[in-house]
Scaffold this active site. Structure first.
Site, PDB file in Angstrom:
ATOM      1  N   TYR A  16       0.842  -1.192   0.000  1.00 10.29           N
ATOM      2  CA  TYR A  16       0.000   0.000   0.000  1.00 10.29           C
ATOM      3  C   TYR A  16       0.876   1.242   0.000  1.00 10.29           C
ATOM      4  O   TYR A  16       1.916   1.271   0.682  1.00 10.29           O
ATOM      5  CB  TYR A  16      -0.911  -0.013   1.232  1.00 10.29           C
ATOM      6  CG  TYR A  16      -1.846   1.172   1.336  1.00 10.29           C
ATOM      7  CD1 TYR A  16      -2.865   1.352   0.408  1.00 10.29           C
ATOM      8  CD2 TYR A  16      -1.714   2.103   2.361  1.00 10.29           C
ATOM      9  CE1 TYR A  16      -3.728   2.425   0.502  1.00 10.29           C
ATOM     10  CE2 TYR A  16      -2.582   3.181   2.457  1.00 10.29           C
ATOM     11  CZ  TYR A  16      -3.588   3.345   1.524  1.00 10.29           C
ATOM     12  OH  TYR A  16      -4.438   4.406   1.611  1.00 10.29           O
TER      13      TYR A  16
ATOM     14  N   ASP B  77      -1.000  15.696   6.341  1.00  6.69           N
ATOM     15  CA  ASP B  77      -1.913  15.031   5.414  1.00  6.69           C
ATOM     16  C   ASP B  77      -3.166  15.881   5.231  1.00  6.69           C
ATOM     17  O   ASP B  77      -4.259  15.530   5.686  1.00  6.69           O
ATOM     18  CB  ASP B  77      -2.272  13.641   5.957  1.00  6.69           C
ATOM     19  CG  ASP B  77      -3.167  12.847   5.016  1.00  6.69           C
ATOM     20  OD1 ASP B  77      -3.150  13.137   3.808  1.00  6.69           O
ATOM     21  OD2 ASP B  77      -3.884  11.950   5.498  1.00  6.69           O
TER      22      ASP B  77
ATOM     23  N   ASP C 148      -3.137   5.402  -2.490  1.00 10.16           N
ATOM     24  CA  ASP C 148      -4.050   6.414  -1.968  1.00 10.16           C
ATOM     25  C   ASP C 148      -3.995   7.627  -2.884  1.00 10.16           C
ATOM     26  O   ASP C 148      -2.989   8.331  -2.949  1.00 10.16           O
ATOM     27  CB  ASP C 148      -3.599   6.777  -0.549  1.00 10.16           C
ATOM     28  CG  ASP C 148      -4.438   7.860   0.097  1.00 10.16           C
ATOM     29  OD1 ASP C 148      -5.351   8.398  -0.566  1.00 10.16           O
ATOM     30  OD2 ASP C 148      -4.167   8.189   1.267  1.00 10.16           O
TER      31      ASP C 148
ATOM     32  N   ASP D 114      -6.167  10.205  -2.698  1.00  9.75           N
ATOM     33  CA  ASP D 114      -6.919  11.295  -2.064  1.00  9.75           C
ATOM     34  C   ASP D 114      -8.260  11.512  -2.777  1.00  9.75           C
ATOM     35  O   ASP D 114      -8.997  10.577  -2.996  1.00  9.75           O
ATOM     36  CB  ASP D 114      -6.076  12.573  -2.028  1.00  9.75           C
ATOM     37  CG  ASP D 114      -4.965  12.507  -0.998  1.00  9.75           C
ATOM     38  OD1 ASP D 114      -4.941  11.553  -0.210  1.00  9.75           O
ATOM     39  OD2 ASP D 114      -4.097  13.393  -0.990  1.00  9.75           O
TER      40      ASP D 114
ATOM     41  N   HIS E 107      -7.406   4.306  -4.686  1.00  6.27           N
ATOM     42  CA  HIS E 107      -8.711   4.680  -4.132  1.00  6.27           C
ATOM     43  C   HIS E 107      -8.894   6.186  -4.152  1.00  6.27           C
ATOM     44  O   HIS E 107      -7.966   6.966  -3.967  1.00  6.27           O
ATOM     45  CB  HIS E 107      -8.939   4.092  -2.735  1.00  6.27           C
ATOM     46  CG  HIS E 107      -8.011   4.535  -1.659  1.00  6.27           C
ATOM     47  ND1 HIS E 107      -8.092   5.774  -1.051  1.00  6.27           N
ATOM     48  CD2 HIS E 107      -6.992   3.891  -1.027  1.00  6.27           C
ATOM     49  CE1 HIS E 107      -7.178   5.868  -0.105  1.00  6.27           C
ATOM     50  NE2 HIS E 107      -6.480   4.751  -0.075  1.00  6.27           N
TER      51      HIS E 107
ATOM     52  N   GLU F 250     -11.557   9.231  -2.630  1.00  4.04           N
ATOM     53  CA  GLU F 250     -12.421   9.394  -1.462  1.00  4.04           C
ATOM     54  C   GLU F 250     -13.455  10.480  -1.669  1.00  4.04           C
ATOM     55  O   GLU F 250     -13.341  11.313  -2.579  1.00  4.04           O
ATOM     56  CB  GLU F 250     -11.574   9.704  -0.230  1.00  4.04           C
ATOM     57  CG  GLU F 250     -10.807  10.996  -0.299  1.00  4.04           C
ATOM     58  CD  GLU F 250      -9.696  11.044   0.745  1.00  4.04           C
ATOM     59  OE1 GLU F 250      -9.707  11.995   1.546  1.00  4.04           O
ATOM     60  OE2 GLU F 250      -8.826  10.159   0.731  1.00  4.04           O
TER      61      GLU F 250
ATOM     62  N   CYS G 244      -6.928  13.955   7.176  1.00  4.33           N
ATOM     63  CA  CYS G 244      -6.716  12.574   7.593  1.00  4.33           C
ATOM     64  C   CYS G 244      -8.052  11.966   7.997  1.00  4.33           C
ATOM     65  O   CYS G 244      -8.845  12.584   8.727  1.00  4.33           O
ATOM     66  CB  CYS G 244      -5.729  12.514   8.755  1.00  4.33           C
ATOM     67  SG  CYS G 244      -5.595  10.891   9.516  1.00  4.33           S
TER      68      CYS G 244
ATOM     69  N   ARG H  63     -13.436   5.208  -1.525  1.00  3.53           N
ATOM     70  CA  ARG H  63     -13.378   5.332  -0.070  1.00  3.53           C
ATOM     71  C   ARG H  63     -14.479   6.283   0.388  1.00  3.53           C
ATOM     72  O   ARG H  63     -14.644   7.371  -0.168  1.00  3.53           O
ATOM     73  CB  ARG H  63     -12.012   5.884   0.345  1.00  3.53           C
ATOM     74  CG  ARG H  63     -11.951   6.362   1.783  1.00  3.53           C
ATOM     75  CD  ARG H  63     -10.559   6.818   2.151  1.00  3.53           C
ATOM     76  NE  ARG H  63     -10.588   7.888   3.133  1.00  3.53           N
ATOM     77  CZ  ARG H  63      -9.510   8.424   3.699  1.00  3.53           C
ATOM     78  NH1 ARG H  63      -8.310   7.973   3.379  1.00  3.53           N
ATOM     79  NH2 ARG H  63      -9.623   9.399   4.573  1.00  3.53           N
TER      80      ARG H  63
ATOM     81  N   GLU I 113     -13.844   3.843   5.753  1.00  2.00           N
ATOM     82  CA  GLU I 113     -12.924   4.550   6.642  1.00  2.00           C
ATOM     83  C   GLU I 113     -13.534   4.846   8.007  1.00  2.00           C
ATOM     84  O   GLU I 113     -14.712   5.209   8.121  1.00  2.00           O
ATOM     85  CB  GLU I 113     -12.486   5.865   5.981  1.00  2.00           C
ATOM     86  CG  GLU I 113     -11.505   6.704   6.791  1.00  2.00           C
ATOM     87  CD  GLU I 113     -10.166   6.021   7.037  1.00  2.00           C
ATOM     88  OE1 GLU I 113     -10.158   4.887   7.563  1.00  2.00           O
ATOM     89  OE2 GLU I 113      -9.127   6.619   6.736  1.00  2.00           O
TER      90      GLU I 113
ATOM     91  N   ASN J  69      -9.156  -0.389   7.124  1.00  7.64           N
ATOM     92  CA  ASN J  69      -7.944   0.372   7.448  1.00  7.64           C
ATOM     93  C   ASN J  69      -7.595   0.143   8.913  1.00  7.64           C
ATOM     94  O   ASN J  69      -8.296   0.613   9.800  1.00  7.64           O
ATOM     95  CB  ASN J  69      -8.193   1.860   7.181  1.00  7.64           C
ATOM     96  CG  ASN J  69      -6.974   2.720   7.503  1.00  7.64           C
ATOM     97  OD1 ASN J  69      -5.892   2.201   7.790  1.00  7.64           O
ATOM     98  ND2 ASN J  69      -7.153   4.029   7.458  1.00  7.64           N
TER      99      ASN J  69
END
Length: 309
Positions: free
Chosen positions: A51, A65, A92, A94, A119, A121, A129, A164, A194, A216
């Site tokens: 990942y 983040d 990731d 975002d 992914h 989101e 985060c 996500r 998440e 996660n």
């Protein structure tokens, strides 16, 4: 891992392996890699995938983040990591680094980087985060446009597009479940749930959503730290440990630096370090030396350069 400079397993083969793993009934364990060398260690340890965390890419650049990293930075690090491992790499991405057209470009860039999937989101851009309070999620219709744009841009139909949802911590689990169903209908191959809290939350999500699910297991967050076995029993298909290797490494680095600053020597840490021989083993020094001896066959005496006027 036959190639010295890049995996001989093609991106499509790794994407297919990821899809097969998600449908195998065995949970796919994917620790986060903060460097290509860590990705190689993950493969040697016997995990099913790697990942690449957006939070880790940002932290490695000494940034929080909060959406400050760029697509080019994430794609470059992802490409470096995918190059050295035969395992599928999930990235990731975002919010897709912008709105729907940017999400489409993100898919194109990450396909070119050789990763198995990414992914996107449903947070407001710029994101936060996922385990912090104060998140905001976009309307469902906007996230559906992100997913649709991503699916339409995908050239390799084996590339895994994961959606996500951060809605559980904002609108509640029932709303998150309804979002997940809509995202799957829009073409998402995998759903990332998440910041769920308890095993009951994970079980509720699993019973309601009929697509592969990713959990996660990040430290210091909202979720109970369930084992891979527990998550597999709950019916989850994949689990990520996004920041674990970075936190372990940085914890040790800070402790060691404090001791060296206080004592003036690293001698007390030698037995706790990775030995040079093990580092060379991970770096495949012997294989590079063997390759070099095969191709570097001339001697200084026999080599006569040609000069032109």
């Amino acid at each position: 891992m036959a190639g010295l400079f890049s995996s001989t397993v093609t991106p499509t083969e790794r994407r297919r392996a990821f899809r097969d793993g998600l449908n195998s009934g065995r949970i796919q364990r994917m620790p986060g890699a903060f460097s290509p060398l860590v990705a190689r260690a993950i493969q040697e340890a016997g995990f099913e995938g790697v990942y690449v965390s957006g939070a880790v890419v940002a932290a490695d650049l000494a940034l929080p983040d909060i959406g400050l990293t760029t697509l080019s930075e994430v794609a470059h690090r992802s490409s470096q990591i995918a190059r050295v491992t035969d395992l599928p790499v999930l990235v990731d991405a975002d919010t897709g680094f912008g709105e729907p057209m940017s999400a489409a470009r993100t898919i194109s860039e990450l396909e070119d980087a050789g990763v198995a999937g990414c992914h996107l989101e449903d947070q407001v851009n710029p994101k936060r985060c996922g385990h912090l309070d104060g998140k905001e999620v976009v309307p469902v219709e906007l996230m559906l446009r992100r997913i649709t744009a991503a699916v339409n841009e995908r050239r390799d139909d084996q590339f895994v597009i994961c959606a996500r949802t951060d809605a559980a911590g904002v609108e509640g689990i029932d709303a998150a479940i309804e979002r997940a169903k809509a995202y799957a209908d829009a073409g998402a191959d995998l759903i990332f749930t998440e910041a769920l809290h308890t095993p009951a939350d994970f079980e509720k999500f699993r019973s309601a959503v009929d697509v592969p699910l990713l959990a996660n297991m990040t430290e210091f967050g909202k979720s109970d730290l369930l084992s891979a076995g527990q998550l597999e029993e709950l019916g989850f298909n994949a689990v990520i440990y996004p920041v674990t290797t970075l936190r372990i490494a940085m914890g040790q680095v800070e402790e060691a630096l404090g001791e060296i600053a206080a004592t003036g020597t690293q001698a007390g840490w030698v037995d706790r370090m990775q030995h040079r021989s093990r580092l060379y083993e991970l770096l495949r020094y012997n294989e590079y030396n063997a390759f070099d001896q095969q191709v570097f066959t001339y001697s200084a005496d026999s080599y006569q350069p040609t000069f032109t006027r």
